[in-house]
Design a protein around this motif. Structure first.
Motif, short mmCIF file in Angstrom:
data_model
loop_
_atom_site.label_atom_id
_atom_site.label_comp_id
_atom_site.label_asym_id
_atom_site.label_seq_id
_atom_site.Cartn_x
_atom_site.Cartn_y
_atom_site.Cartn_z
N THR A 78 0.84 -1.21 0.00
CA THR A 78 0.00 0.00 0.00
C THR A 78 0.87 1.25 0.00
O THR A 78 0.60 2.22 -0.73
CB THR A 78 -0.92 0.00 1.24
N LYS A 81 2.27 2.10 -3.36
CA LYS A 81 1.25 2.68 -4.25
C LYS A 81 1.12 4.17 -3.98
O LYS A 81 1.08 4.99 -4.90
CB LYS A 81 -0.09 1.98 -4.04
N VAL A 82 1.03 4.52 -2.70
CA VAL A 82 0.91 5.94 -2.32
C VAL A 82 2.16 6.71 -2.73
O VAL A 82 2.07 7.87 -3.17
CB VAL A 82 0.67 6.05 -0.79
N LYS A 84 4.06 6.24 -5.34
CA LYS A 84 4.00 6.50 -6.79
C LYS A 84 2.98 7.61 -7.09
O LYS A 84 3.27 8.53 -7.86
CB LYS A 84 3.61 5.22 -7.52
N ILE A 85 1.80 7.54 -6.46
CA ILE A 85 0.76 8.55 -6.68
C ILE A 85 1.27 9.92 -6.23
O ILE A 85 1.09 10.93 -6.93
CB ILE A 85 -0.52 8.17 -5.90
N ASP A 150 -7.13 8.37 -6.78
CA ASP A 150 -6.05 7.36 -6.70
C ASP A 150 -5.69 7.05 -5.24
O ASP A 150 -5.47 5.89 -4.88
CB ASP A 150 -4.82 7.84 -7.46
N ILE A 151 -5.59 8.10 -4.42
CA ILE A 151 -5.29 7.91 -3.00
C ILE A 151 -6.38 7.08 -2.33
O ILE A 151 -6.11 6.15 -1.56
CB ILE A 151 -5.11 9.26 -2.29
N ALA A 154 -6.11 3.46 -3.32
CA ALA A 154 -4.95 2.79 -2.71
C ALA A 154 -5.16 2.50 -1.23
O ALA A 154 -4.64 1.50 -0.71
CB ALA A 154 -3.70 3.64 -2.90
N ASP A 157 -9.64 -0.19 2.48
CA ASP A 157 -9.57 -1.60 2.84
C ASP A 157 -10.75 -1.92 3.75
O ASP A 157 -11.47 -1.04 4.22
CB ASP A 157 -8.24 -1.95 3.50
N GLU A 216 1.51 11.48 2.45
CA GLU A 216 2.41 10.33 2.29
C GLU A 216 3.00 9.91 3.64
O GLU A 216 3.06 8.73 3.97
CB GLU A 216 3.53 10.68 1.31
#
Length: 514
Positions: A78, A81-82, A84-85, A150-151, A154, A157, A216
């Motif tokens: 996870t 992913k964050v 990269k975003i 996107d955030i 990601a 859950d 982040e």
């Protein structure tokens, strides 16, 4: 100004007054512009620190994921992913800042932007058209919306661990229309950027970047703080024997401990200090052994935990014993020291440093270096040297050795430094010095002749004090002829610096007259 009928002159004055008011509203003071510049500097400095701190936190999360697997591994996926975003959106905002700064250059002396000159904002007028957005303005809004979606994708859950972070991102980057002070709705970008000085827009965009970095950071903190505690099984550990030192003497008590540990080839240390290097999660030691005796070894592992550098020091000892590169061979009947000279003695104990060894005996003194002594035996026929060594643990070991005491062998007489039968004219003998030499003796000693007898056949013996012929000798010598032999005997010899101690009988020397 609006009431009544105004003269042309009054109308002109009122118009000029309105223009003046507008100019004041449009031109911000230099102090305000500089304040925006300083604010931007603080944001950018904070952003630089956040980038480094986030990278460290992500590295720490990766390390925990490699060690413990389980929930940490899921959290690491996870987090990446964050990452990269965030990088993509952060870089896009950086491009917008580049648009704002077109035409402005850093001052060569201060290295700073000319904040007081950045009072215009026309570099981003291409965002707006009338009351709406241009294609560029719509692009900015689209990038913000994409970042938020996107955030959210990601971080969503089943346990909603990151719900508060998602809500904060939605709030900080809400691009809905904003009510102005008159209560009317302004477009989001127009409310924040339209008509503002370039330095103010620059600070606002830096603040956006700061919000991205904070998001982040919040994700990494949550991943590290809320992930499950290490799931490492005891089956992954090894029992490791750690002795208090690495060499023991026979009969000495062996002490140490057994600990649980493991080697992880994926461990990421930030550094290692010590005599060796890191290989597959462990330090492989490599060094040259020090001097004989107990030696210390120390250093530290250095790694990052939760974004902070953590040193893990270690220390230990090892014992160095002499390398068996030569055999000890001795003649049992030749353990001899000589009376009257300084006998050099070397003393050592295997496995004990020279400075931990002490020797003692009558007439024995230190030669100034560890393990080196001088022996000057006195009376008697034997001398025993006792030796005591101190082991690294403080225990004492001892030994001793006995030496026979012998006197210095008798020397041989000399005339002009020559031994045996010396030939020459009478005149040479008259001025010659009577001396003595020690043959095949390993010590450098000084010898003084203090007396001798001179004898020529048919003439009386002359007793001389000193090392040269006296008047009586010369009188007797005058009666000798070619071929006669002069015997120098009963030579009395003593060691230089040994007081009145006389050496054993000195062998005679003969002078043949030519």
């Amino acid at each position: 100004m609006a009431g009544g009928k105004l003269t042309p002159r009054q109308k002109m004055i009122n118009l000029m007054y309105l223009v003046f008011i507008a100019m004041l509203a449009m031109n911000m003071s230099k102090e305000v512009l500089s304040a925006f510049g300083l604010m931007n500097e603080k944001f950018e400095n904070a952003n630089t620190a956040s980038v480094a701190n986030n990278a460290t936190m992500l590295s720490s999360l990766d390390l925990k994921a490699s060690e413990s697997k389980g929930e940490f591994a899921t959290a690491a996926v996870t987090a990446h992913k964050v990452e990269k975003i965030s990088k993509e959106f952060y870089a896009y905002i950086g491009g917008l800042k580049g648009d704002v700064l077109k035409g402005f250059e850093n001052d060569k002396e201060t290295g700073k932007l000319p904040y007081e000159s950045m009072d215009k904002g026309d570099n981003i007028d291409n965002w707006f058209t009338g009351e709406g957005y241009t294609a560029k303005g719509n692009e900015v809004i689209s990038k913000i919306e994409k970042y938020k979606s996107d955030i959210k994708a990601a971080l969503t859950d089943k346990n909603n661990k990151y719900a508060s972070i998602i809500a904060e991102v939605e709030k900080k980057f809400d691009v809905s229309d904003v009510a102005n002070k008159e209560g009317l709705k302004d477009k989001y970008l127009a409310y924040h950027f339209k008509g503002f000085p370039a330095v103010a827009s620059l600070a606002k965009l830096s603040a956006w970047q700061n919000d991205v970095q904070k998001t982040e950071s919040d994700v990494y903190s949550a991943a590290l703080g809320k992930a499950a505690v290490s799931e490492a099984s005891y089956s992954k550990f090894q029992a490791i024997v750690v002795l208090d030192k690495n060499a023991y003497f026979q009969g000495e008590k062996v002490t140490g401990k057994v600990v649980l540990g493991k080697y992880d080839p994926n461990a990421q240390f930030s550094g290692f200090k010590g005599p060796g290097k890191l290989v597959n999660g462990q330090a492989v030691l490599e060094m040259t052994a020090g001097g004989v005796g107990e030696q210390n070894i120390s250093g530290s592992f250095n790694f990052i935990e939760n974004g902070k550098p953590i040193p893990l020091p270690f220390s230990g000892t090892y014992v160095v014993v002499p390398r068996p590169n030569s055999a000890t061979i001795s003649a049992d009947k030749m353990n001899v020291v000589y009376r009257g000279v300084v006998n050099p003695i070397s003393v050592s104990f295997a496995g004990v440093a020279d400075n931990k060894v002490v020797a003692s005996a009558p007439g024995l003194s230190s030669a100034g270096k560890p393990g080196k002594y001088n022996m000057s035996p006195g009376s008697g026929t034997e001398a025993t040297i006792s030796v005591t060594g101190t082991l690294p643990n403080g225990d004492k070991v001892s030994d001793k050795k006995t030496f026979r005491i012998k006197g210095i062998p008798g020397p041989t007489g000399t005339i002009r430094g020559e031994m045996g039968v010396v030939k020459g004219p009478k005149s040479n003998l008259e001025i010659a010095t009577i001396g003595a030499k020690l043959l095949d003796f390993d010590f450098e000693v000084g010898l003084d002749v203090v007396g001798f007898n001179l004898k020529i056949a048919g003439q009386p013996t002359v007793v001389v004090n000193g090392n040269r012929l006296n008047a009586q000798c010369k009188s007797v010598l005058s009666k000798a002829g070619r071929g006669d032999q002069v015997t120098i005997s009963e030579i009395k010899t003593k060691l230089v610096g040994a007081g009145s101690y006389l050496l054993p009988r000195t062998a005679p020397v003969i002078y043949e007259i030519q």
